[in-house]
Every structure is written in structure tokens, then in C-alpha cells.
Design a protein around this motif. Structure first.
Motif, mmCIF file in Angstrom:
data_model
loop_
_atom_site.group_PDB
_atom_site.id
_atom_site.type_symbol
_atom_site.label_atom_id
_atom_site.label_comp_id
_atom_site.label_asym_id
_atom_site.label_seq_id
_atom_site.Cartn_x
_atom_site.Cartn_y
_atom_site.Cartn_z
ATOM 1 N N HIS A 42 9.818 -25.318 18.291
ATOM 2 C CA HIS A 42 9.992 -24.305 17.254
ATOM 3 C C HIS A 42 8.667 -23.894 16.618
ATOM 4 N N HIS A 82 15.928 -22.997 12.155
ATOM 5 C CA HIS A 82 15.278 -23.220 13.445
ATOM 6 C C HIS A 82 15.224 -24.720 13.723
ATOM 7 N N THR A 83 14.257 -25.420 13.187
ATOM 8 C CA THR A 83 14.126 -26.847 13.458
ATOM 9 C C THR A 83 15.342 -27.632 12.967
ATOM 10 N N ASP A 86 18.571 -27.027 14.875
ATOM 11 C CA ASP A 86 18.576 -27.374 16.290
ATOM 12 C C ASP A 86 19.625 -28.475 16.516
ATOM 13 N N GLU A 88 19.821 -30.662 18.576
ATOM 14 C CA GLU A 88 19.208 -31.928 18.985
ATOM 15 C C GLU A 88 18.596 -32.686 17.812
ATOM 16 N N TYR A 89 18.533 -32.054 16.630
ATOM 17 C CA TYR A 89 17.919 -32.728 15.477
ATOM 18 C C TYR A 89 18.939 -33.656 14.818
#
Length: 380
Positions: A42, A82-83, A86, A88-89
Motif C-alpha cells: 500500500h 487501504h492498509t 486490507d 490480510e491485516y
């Protein structure tokens, strides 16, 4: 001026214990290791570094906490969508913080938080006066950490705004020496400013070289935990970890397989270590015994060099006992003036199996501690 040899100093009392001495109250906590500065896909200047890869690597190597601090300027301040958004976060093993790297004309700041916060407001205020940023920080309840204070993107804001400072950025130790000096300047001026590390890794370890910037140290020698920040928290919660970082109950090692350095002091001379890194006390005028311990990791039987820094000056150079991996020294802090003591550890690098190239860049710098303080004003 030539520094006196430790063995000839009249106030130096070498005592290498056969067994570790007692610690007063320091069993009420837990040591946790992690990385405070990382970039994923990102950040537009990141390659081969998806969120899931970073988190999976950290889990595999036994890290306890992590934060991905992508450049907010790359998404116009919208890191939350964004981050943080995500899929996957997420992790069942790591304490995952919320953060972003404020990337502004006056330099870079890591914003850190245990819970989601309005990063867009911070980004929109990036060029505001420091006192306005301080008010915003207090309103949002966020942690402000000064990034790499001596690089081309140095921290250019007031250190009175910062809750901590990054004194070890990336695997290359030499580029951080000036930043440590800046930190020493802040400490000498009376500020109790907790220090941390951060890999600032932008690129994945090159299992797919075609996706990674070639022939750069960062691409091959810098990843999660280069360096590693060790936090002594009251409990295993994000709030406790951030509080310990503010208090300076932390040390930094070149990688997670090197020993963790711990610095303690016996203030009242009863044989128990009753102060540790980050603590502040009024000196009694009597000598204080300090103990340096290397815990976990490292190379069996190795002798490590301990440099003691007092009030920005090199004070003593000692060697650890290879069995107990400890060393003690004695000094008398001034009853009137301020004093602080911290240590730097040099010696052979432990191998970081998946990031082996980091060893050469770290050279012989193994670890450093936060200070123990005397006569500091905690409100300053």
C-alpha cells in the motif's frame, strides 16, 4: 582527554555474580518483541511486500507485536481504507497496531495507536504549527514517534511533540549514529524520550527477485526485525505496550536472534535491582550499582563489549562474563544535577536465517538500551 581505564577507576567495583541477583518487582510484566516501522504494497515505493507476507513472516519468527506504517501521502491520508482495510491485516498471534507514516515537508512521523483513529485529520494537519498538532494528538489519543531523525527525510518537528524517537532505522547501523547523538542531545536537555527501532522495510526478502529493487541493501538485508524492539510491558495488551514505549521500558537489538539487553540499578544498596530502563529517581548521594544483562539469543560463550554512556559521554567500557552474560558497575549520580545512563552492546552477530545479509550491515552493533534517569522532571 584520555578516558580512564575501568580497572583503575577508584569508583569502579567489578562484581560478576555467579547467579543473577534478585529483581524487585520486575516479575510483574512480560517482554515482547516487534517492529514499529514497516511498509507494505500500500506504499507505492514498496515492492514484493504484501500485508499477508509481512504478518506471516513475523508470526513464523515468533514476534509478539507489529504495525504496518504505510506512507499516507501515497493514498492522500486514507490509510484506514487501504492498509487497515486490507483483509490480510489480521493475526491471531500478533498484537497488531494501527498506524501510518506521516510523510510531510518537515519530515516523517509514525503515528501509532492501539485502536483505529482518524488518520485523515493528521494528514490534513501535517503542515500545521506544532502546538496545533499537539492539541490534535491529545484529542485523538495517538502516539507520535519521531522517525529517523538524521536522514534526508529527518524528523523536523519539535521533540516536545514526540512520545518516542526512532534511534535505529533499518539494518545498516552506521547511518544511525548521528540519530543516536540527536537523541542524546534531547536526553541531556532534560527530556525523558523513549527510544525504539524500526526496520522501515519496503521490500520483501527477494524470493521473487524480479519484483524487488535489485542490488540494494534494503532489498536483500532489511526486513521484519532489523532491528527488533523489545518492550517490557505490564501485560500483553496493545495499550500496555504503547505505555511502556512512552516510559522507555525498552531496548533494541540488531535482529531477533541477538540477545536482548536489560539495564537495572540498585538505588538503595540492598542487593536488589529496584530500577530498570525508563525509571527515574532522586539520588541519595550514595553509590548506585548498575547491572547489564543479556537475555536470550546470541552466541553461546561469546564475550560482548558493553559501552556505558553517561550524560552523552562515553563513561566506561566493560566486557560481559561469558557464563552469566552480565556485568556490573558502580557510580554516584549527582544529588543536584540530572544524570542518565544507557548502554550499547557490541560483539558477534547472531545469524538471522531468512535475512542473513543484515548481519554485515549491522556490523558489530548488537543492542542498545533506554536510559535510567536521576533527578529528571517527568513533567518536562
Amino acid at each position: 582527554m584520555t578516558k580512564p581505564d575501568a580497572a583503575t577507576r577508584p569508583d569502579y567495583a567489578p562484581r560478576i555474580p555467579q547467579s543473577l541477583g534478585p529483581l524487585a518487582g520486575f516479575d510483574q510484566g512480560v517482554w515482547l518483541k516487534g517492529d514499529w516501522h514497516l511498509h507494505s504494497r500500500h506504499s507505492t515505493d514498496s515492492t514484493n511486500n504484501p500485508v499477508g507476507k509481512i504478518i506471516g513472516f513475523a508470526e513464523r519468527h515468533g514476534f509478539d507485536y507489529l504495525v504496518i506504517t504505510d506512507h499516507d501521502v501515497h493514498v492522500q491520508g486514507d490509510v484506514a481504507n487501504h492498509t487497515w482495510a486490507d483483509p490480510e491485516y489480521t493475526s491471531e498471534k500478533l498484537l497488531l497496531f494501527y498506524g501510518g507514516e506521516l510523510t510531510a515537508a518537515r519530515g516523517h512521523i509514525n503515528i501509532l495507536s492501539a485502536e483505529p483513529y482518524d488518520h485523515q485529520r493528521v494528514f490534513d494537519a501535517r503542515d500545521a504549527r506544532d502546538w496545533n498538532l499537539l492539541a490534535l494528538k491529545q484529542e485523538l489519543g495517538i502516539h507520535v514517534s519521531a522517525n529517523h531523525p538524521s536522514t534526508k527525510n529527518h524528523y523536523g518537528y519539535s521533540f516536545d511533540l514526540a512520545d518516542s524517537v526512532e534511534i535505529w532505522n533499518g539494518s545498516s547501523w552506521p547511518k544511525n549514529i548521528t540519530g543516536v547523538r540527536i537523541w542524546d542531545d534531547m536526553l541531556l536537555s532534560g527530556r525523558m524520550l523513549g527510544a525504539r527501532g524500526g526496520s522501515d522495510a519496503h521490500h520483501g526478502v527477494p524470493d521473487r527477485p524480479e519484483l524487488t529493487k535489485p542490488n540494494t541493501p534494503e532489498a536483500t538485508a532489511n526486513y521484519v526485525g532489523t532491528p527488533t524492539t523489545w518492550i517490557f510491558a505490564r501485560e500483553r495488551t496493545k495499550e500496555a505496550v504503547l505505555q511502556a514505549l512512552v516510559e522507555g521500558r525498552a531496548s533494541v537489538s540488531a535482529n531477533p536472534y541477538n540477545p536482548r539487553v536489560e539495564l537495572y540499578a540498585d538505588l538503595d544498596g540492598d542487593g536488589q535491582m529496584d530500577m530498570m530502563m525508563g525509571d527515574n529517581a532522586k539520588p541519595t548521594g550514595a553509590p548506585v550499582t548498575f547491572e547489564v544483562r543479556l537475555a536470550g539469543g546470541g552466541i553461546e560463550g561469546a564475550v560482548y563489549r558493553v559501552k556505558v554512556v553517561k550524560n552523552r559521554q562515553d563513561f566506561l567500557t566493560l566486557q560481559t562474563d561469558p557464563v552469566t552474560r552480565t556485568v556490573r558497575f558502580t557510580d554516584t549520580p549527582s544529588p543536584e544535577g540530572r544524570s542518565y545512563y544507557r548502554v550499547e552492546i557490541e560483539g558477534p552477530q547472531a545469524t538471522y536465517p531468512e535475512v542473513p545479509n543484515s548481519m554485515a550491515l549491522s556490523q558489530n552493533m548488537i543492542a542498545l538500551s533506554n536510559p535510567i534517569y536521576f533527578n529528571y522532571d517527568p513533567a518536562f
